[in-house]
Every structure is written in C-alpha cells, then in structure tokens.
Design a protein around this motif. Sequence first.
Motif, PDB file in Angstrom:
ATOM      1  N   ASP A 250      81.454  45.146  36.492  1.00  0.00           N
ATOM      2  CA  ASP A 250      80.101  45.574  36.854  1.00  0.00           C
ATOM      3  C   ASP A 250      79.079  44.460  36.642  1.00  0.00           C
ATOM      4  O   ASP A 250      78.031  44.445  37.296  1.00  0.00           O
ATOM      5  CB  ASP A 250      79.696  46.791  36.012  1.00  0.00           C
ATOM      6  N   ASP A 251      79.388  43.522  35.741  1.00  0.00           N
ATOM      7  CA  ASP A 251      78.446  42.449  35.416  1.00  0.00           C
ATOM      8  C   ASP A 251      78.279  41.444  36.541  1.00  0.00           C
ATOM      9  O   ASP A 251      77.264  40.739  36.589  1.00  0.00           O
ATOM     10  CB  ASP A 251      78.905  41.694  34.159  1.00  0.00           C
ATOM     11  N   ARG A 289      69.995  48.779  46.111  1.00  0.00           N
ATOM     12  CA  ARG A 289      70.034  48.353  44.705  1.00  0.00           C
ATOM     13  C   ARG A 289      69.979  46.831  44.591  1.00  0.00           C
ATOM     14  O   ARG A 289      69.310  46.291  43.695  1.00  0.00           O
ATOM     15  CB  ARG A 289      71.299  48.884  44.025  1.00  0.00           C
ATOM     16  N   MET A 293      66.651  44.402  43.114  1.00  0.00           N
ATOM     17  CA  MET A 293      67.005  43.787  41.837  1.00  0.00           C
ATOM     18  C   MET A 293      65.929  42.786  41.410  1.00  0.00           C
ATOM     19  O   MET A 293      65.428  42.009  42.223  1.00  0.00           O
ATOM     20  CB  MET A 293      68.357  43.082  41.965  1.00  0.00           C
ATOM     21  N   THR A 294      65.562  42.806  40.137  1.00  0.00           N
ATOM     22  CA  THR A 294      64.558  41.875  39.634  1.00  0.00           C
ATOM     23  C   THR A 294      65.164  40.485  39.476  1.00  0.00           C
ATOM     24  O   THR A 294      66.384  40.311  39.467  1.00  0.00           O
ATOM     25  CB  THR A 294      64.009  42.322  38.277  1.00  0.00           C
ATOM     26  N   LYS A 295      64.302  39.511  39.313  1.00  0.00           N
ATOM     27  CA  LYS A 295      64.765  38.135  39.125  1.00  0.00           C
ATOM     28  C   LYS A 295      65.660  38.018  37.892  1.00  0.00           C
ATOM     29  O   LYS A 295      66.725  37.399  37.957  1.00  0.00           O
ATOM     30  CB  LYS A 295      63.563  37.196  38.996  1.00  0.00           C
ATOM     31  N   ASP A 296      65.245  38.600  36.781  1.00  0.00           N
ATOM     32  CA  ASP A 296      66.036  38.505  35.555  1.00  0.00           C
ATOM     33  C   ASP A 296      67.392  39.185  35.717  1.00  0.00           C
ATOM     34  O   ASP A 296      68.417  38.670  35.234  1.00  0.00           O
ATOM     35  CB  ASP A 296      65.281  39.118  34.375  1.00  0.00           C
ATOM     36  N   GLU A 297      67.405  40.329  36.371  1.00  0.00           N
ATOM     37  CA  GLU A 297      68.683  41.022  36.598  1.00  0.00           C
ATOM     38  C   GLU A 297      69.602  40.184  37.474  1.00  0.00           C
ATOM     39  O   GLU A 297      70.798  40.076  37.206  1.00  0.00           O
ATOM     40  CB  GLU A 297      68.423  42.380  37.259  1.00  0.00           C
ATOM     41  N   TRP A 298      69.028  39.586  38.505  1.00  0.00           N
ATOM     42  CA  TRP A 298      69.850  38.768  39.393  1.00  0.00           C
ATOM     43  C   TRP A 298      70.369  37.523  38.678  1.00  0.00           C
ATOM     44  O   TRP A 298      71.540  37.148  38.825  1.00  0.00           O
ATOM     45  CB  TRP A 298      69.049  38.357  40.632  1.00  0.00           C
ATOM     46  N   ASP A 300      71.034  37.100  35.583  1.00  0.00           N
ATOM     47  CA  ASP A 300      72.117  37.477  34.678  1.00  0.00           C
ATOM     48  C   ASP A 300      73.426  37.670  35.446  1.00  0.00           C
ATOM     49  O   ASP A 300      74.473  37.150  35.040  1.00  0.00           O
ATOM     50  CB  ASP A 300      71.743  38.754  33.934  1.00  0.00           C
ATOM     51  N   LYS A 301      73.378  38.392  36.545  1.00  0.00           N
ATOM     52  CA  LYS A 301      74.589  38.591  37.345  1.00  0.00           C
ATOM     53  C   LYS A 301      75.093  37.275  37.933  1.00  0.00           C
ATOM     54  O   LYS A 301      76.299  37.027  37.999  1.00  0.00           O
ATOM     55  CB  LYS A 301      74.321  39.598  38.476  1.00  0.00           C
TER      56      LYS A 301
END
Length: 325
Positions: A250-251, A289, A293-298, A300-301
């Motif tokens: 999922d990460d 989704r 997605m926010t910059k920080d979320e992206w 991280d992925k």
Amino acid sequence: MVKPTWAIEMDCLNNDCSNLRAGATIAGSYSFFTVCDLLSDVLNGGHCITRYMVSRLPKTVVFVGNPMPPIEFTAVFEEIKKTGRKVIPYVAFEGDLYATYFLEFIVPSQWLADLARKRDLKVIDVIPHGIELLPIPHKPFEESRDFLYIAGTDVAYRKWPGYLKPFYQQFGKWIDVVTDDKNKYRDYFHVIGKAYSMPRTELYKLYSRYRFYLNLSDAEGFGLTPLEAASVGTVPILGRFPPFTEIYSDDCAVWIDWRGDVAEQDCCGFEVIHRHVLNVKDVIDAFNRARLMTKDEWLDKSEKCRELARKYDYKKVYSRFLNYV
C-alpha cells in the motif's frame, strides 16, 4: 568470469537484435525483449540467434518467452537439443495453460507458479523480472505532469479493456498516452506519441516527468513498466490482483480495488487468460484518490517506490540464474 550463456527472446530469432542494450522496445513483446537484454548482460552472453547459429552456442541457453513458442523457434530448439546443450525456459503467461512446449521452466511470479503446478507442470524456480536502475531524478512535484500510460494495441485487449470505455470518455483528457494508430480509444486521450523504440534512458526520463503511471491492464504475468516507473519515483496505479499484489504494498501504489470477478479468454492457442475484471467506479475512485493526493503524501509514496524498485535490480535478481548455468 561467468561462463558465456545465451539468452534467446523468441522475437529475436530472425531479426537484428544486436543493439538491444541501447534501447527499449515500447511496442511488441516489451517485457520479453527487456528481460532478454538484461539477462544476457548478467550471463555474459549474447541474445540473438538464427537456426544457422546453433553450432556456435555455448553449453547453456536461456529461452525467454511464452510456454508455446512460434514454430520457427521450436525448429531451432530441436536442433539445440540434438547437440546436447542445456536449455532453461524462462516463461511468462497470463492464465491456465492447456498447451506448452516445455514441461518444466522458471517463472517470474508465484501466481504463475501456482497456475503451472495445477497443470502438473514442474516449476524449477520463481525468479522475478529485473529492471535497470538509472540515476534519473524525478521532476519536482510542481513541475511534473499528472498521469502517463504506455501501451500499444494488443490482440487480447487486456491493456485497453473495452468495459472501461466510460472511464476513458470521462477522464482520458487528463492522461498522456503513448500508443499506436490502431488503438480505437486513442481519441479519448491526450496522445503524446506513438508506440515505438527509444533509448532506455529516454524512456526513464519520460517516466520521471509524471507523478503517476497508470496501468489499466487486467492480466499480467509480471508487469515490467510499472516497476520501471517506480524506480524513478513515479507512483503506479494498479489493479489489486496478482501478480501485482506480490510486488507492491500500500505504501508504493495506488490500488484499483478488484472485486474478484474473472473473465476467461482463450488466447494464442496455448492458454486461457485470466482477466481480472475491474469495475469502472473503482477505477474512477483510484484515479481521483491519486489526483487529490497532497505533495507530502506523494513524496512519501514516491520514495517508497524507489526503495521497492531497488530490490529488483536486474544484476542481483538475474544472478540467481547462475545456479542453473
């Protein structure tokens, strides 16, 4: 020094494949060409053959392709067997086999191993496909485009499922596509180029310009391009079905939920493809989704994607073949 071993891709039999190390074929057997190319590098061997070259082969030959090669290859294979040389089949398919030239082989995913064993076929080993890791930075979040999809037109229609047409119509304008003129859905998308061959460095640079790599295929034996995209930090959007569920967590993926529906499709005279039917609403949900997605979320992925891809460095993965040479 590794003993010279030849890796043969079935589409190389009567073609000039001498420059594969410099390029990546986007259209037609992309995975097989790339696997053969990188595997040859590890095995210190060659990767192009005609039936007139059999006498020049070393003692071990790795065949890269599907379990039922075209008749022109089987003629070569019979000649190879007569000389006492060892042949290691490294095959991929997408469902139940009902015909195969090889009774034992190596496969790139556990899913394929399980399917083969149901047919009482011997799986020598499960060795995943490897990728080349190139030092290409990803474009900054603010400068990168949203979605990329690369797929030509394939006879089984698994790359462009017809039942997803409502998604193509509604969201295709958001997606940059590399495809060919025969794709009947191309007019729904922002087409940026035709499916063709390009240097691998240029292909990876193309991946790196996008935040997400969309894969709409509903059947794969392994799936090479999403992992290549992940290696430069581009996040893949994938159906949550095997073999993808063996590779990604999922990460480092945006999952398209799969509800368990399978459509069987007779294909190519040797297999029944398992098409993991996706629901249009689930595809739209995954797409949104990703889009929100926010910059920080992206970020991280994206970093998790790079970490995952490093595990599939072809130099490490394909060194396992040395146990069989």
